[in-house]
Design a protein around this motif. Structure first.
Motif, PDB file in Angstrom:
ATOM      1  N   PRO A   1       0.819  -1.209   0.000  1.00  0.00           N
ATOM      2  CA  PRO A   1       0.000   0.000   0.000  1.00  0.00           C
ATOM      3  C   PRO A   1       0.851   1.257   0.000  1.00  0.00           C
ATOM      4  O   PRO A   1       2.023   1.247   0.391  1.00  0.00           O
ATOM      5  CB  PRO A   1      -0.802  -0.119   1.306  1.00  0.00           C
ATOM      6  N   ALA A   2       0.244   2.349  -0.413  1.00  0.00           N
ATOM      7  CA  ALA A   2       0.935   3.635  -0.452  1.00  0.00           C
ATOM      8  C   ALA A   2       1.165   4.180   0.946  1.00  0.00           C
ATOM      9  O   ALA A   2       0.474   3.821   1.910  1.00  0.00           O
ATOM     10  CB  ALA A   2       0.116   4.636  -1.267  1.00  0.00           C
ATOM     11  N   ASP A   3       2.163   5.075   1.037  1.00  0.00           N
ATOM     12  CA  ASP A   3       2.396   5.801   2.280  1.00  0.00           C
ATOM     13  C   ASP A   3       1.229   6.730   2.603  1.00  0.00           C
ATOM     14  O   ASP A   3       0.452   7.132   1.721  1.00  0.00           O
ATOM     15  CB  ASP A   3       3.664   6.655   2.162  1.00  0.00           C
ATOM     16  N   ARG A   4       1.166   7.087   3.874  1.00  0.00           N
ATOM     17  CA  ARG A   4       0.256   8.106   4.356  1.00  0.00           C
ATOM     18  C   ARG A   4       1.084   9.199   5.033  1.00  0.00           C
ATOM     19  O   ARG A   4       2.240   8.986   5.372  1.00  0.00           O
ATOM     20  CB  ARG A   4      -0.737   7.515   5.358  1.00  0.00           C
ATOM     21  N   GLY A   5       0.481  10.367   5.237  1.00  0.00           N
ATOM     22  CA  GLY A   5       1.218  11.428   5.911  1.00  0.00           C
ATOM     23  C   GLY A   5       0.539  12.764   5.777  1.00  0.00           C
ATOM     24  O   GLY A   5      -0.690  12.839   5.617  1.00  0.00           O
ATOM     25  N   THR A   6       1.327  13.836   5.826  1.00  0.00           N
ATOM     26  CA  THR A   6       0.776  15.187   5.765  1.00  0.00           C
ATOM     27  C   THR A   6       1.610  16.061   4.832  1.00  0.00           C
ATOM     28  O   THR A   6       2.805  15.817   4.623  1.00  0.00           O
ATOM     29  CB  THR A   6       0.752  15.853   7.157  1.00  0.00           C
ATOM     30  N   ILE A   7       0.965  17.066   4.278  1.00  0.00           N
ATOM     31  CA  ILE A   7       1.616  18.115   3.498  1.00  0.00           C
ATOM     32  C   ILE A   7       1.160  19.447   4.069  1.00  0.00           C
ATOM     33  O   ILE A   7      -0.042  19.685   4.219  1.00  0.00           O
ATOM     34  CB  ILE A   7       1.260  18.028   2.002  1.00  0.00           C
ATOM     35  N   THR A   8       2.123  20.302   4.396  1.00  0.00           N
ATOM     36  CA  THR A   8       1.785  21.606   4.956  1.00  0.00           C
ATOM     37  C   THR A   8       2.530  22.703   4.207  1.00  0.00           C
ATOM     38  O   THR A   8       3.622  22.500   3.673  1.00  0.00           O
ATOM     39  CB  THR A   8       2.144  21.685   6.452  1.00  0.00           C
ATOM     40  N   GLY A   9       1.910  23.871   4.161  1.00  0.00           N
ATOM     41  CA  GLY A   9       2.514  25.041   3.536  1.00  0.00           C
ATOM     42  C   GLY A   9       2.055  26.297   4.243  1.00  0.00           C
ATOM     43  O   GLY A   9       1.444  26.224   5.321  1.00  0.00           O
TER      44      GLY A   9
END
Length: 239
Positions: free
Chosen positions: A45-53
């Motif tokens: 399965p694909a990774d999970r996580g966060t993107i912030t800007g």
């Protein structure tokens, strides 16, 4: 094309956060200039996580490699535009467990081939459990307890797991390559290769541990018939 940073990284445990720029954004999908997120593939399965800007944050719940690498988003707060700089963080708990499960799959496949001549014809890496489909000349010879003991013995030996890049011609002639290289895409000349000591060599883009001692002992939780000569083996981590 988005650069896939995980292909040059090993081991795959505890990946560092990374900064990059937005290449494109459309509704709930972001394409990055480069990414450390693992896109779903090879049964993993694909990774999970966060993107912030700046004034923006979201969760990444899936990543797919198509014509581009699509990071699929939920829990989006704020807005962002192409060219903006973002900070990306990968869920370590999710990534580490899948890296452990995937390396354990290499052990199961290699030892099943060594002991019974079984070919791995499918697999699905999971966070809670993993399944592997094995094709036998005589599946009646398979012993799940013996399989479990062999894998856990290899885990206890703390065998080094390494990554390098090898040409197809070299892999074709290596007896530790358990898969049929003739079935692999013919347009790839050099393969990212995962080796487990002198036990297994496998072209693989997945994420893995640094040594088998980092794998939790497995427990084979289910064996199911999947047709003539074929068994589906499911395993969990025992603790």
């Amino acid at each position: 094309m988005t650069k896939l940073m995980h292909l040059e990284q090993h081991p795959g445990l505890n990946p560092e956060s990374f900064s990059t720029k937005i290449k494109s954004i459309s509704d709930d999908i972001i394409e990055l200039e480069e990414t450390g997120f693992y896109p779903m593939g090879g049964g993993q399965p694909a990774d999970r996580g966060t993107i912030t800007g700046d004034g923006f944050e979201c969760s990444v719940f899936d990543v797919r490699k198509r014509q581009t690498v699509e990071h699929q988003l939920i829990n989006i707060i704020g807005t962002i535009e192409s060219g903006d700089l973002v900070e990306c963080s990968i869920d370590h708990v999710w990534r580490n467990k899948l890296s452990i499960m995937h390396t354990a799959q290499h052990l199961v496949s290699a030892l099943a081939h060594e002991e019974w001549g079984a070919q791995t014809v499918g697999n699905q890496i999971g966070f809670d459990r993993t399944r592997i489909d094995l094709q036998f000349e005589n599946r009646d010879l398979f012993d799940s307890l013996h399989m479990q003991e062999m894998v856990n013995d290899a885990i206890s030996k703390d065998i080094s797991v390494t990554m390098d890049f090898r040409p197809s011609s070299e892999l074709m002639d290596d007896p530790l390559v358990r898969i049929n290289m003739n079935r692999m895409p013919p347009n790839i000349d050099v393969w990212r290769t995962i080796s487990i000591g002198d036990l297994d060599v496998c072209p693989c883009a997945g994420t893995h541990v640094q040594s088998t001692g980092q794998i939790t002992p497995i427990e084979i939780s289910r064996v199911k018939s999947k047709g003539a000569g074929r068994l589906r083996i499911e395993y969990i981590l025992s603790k």
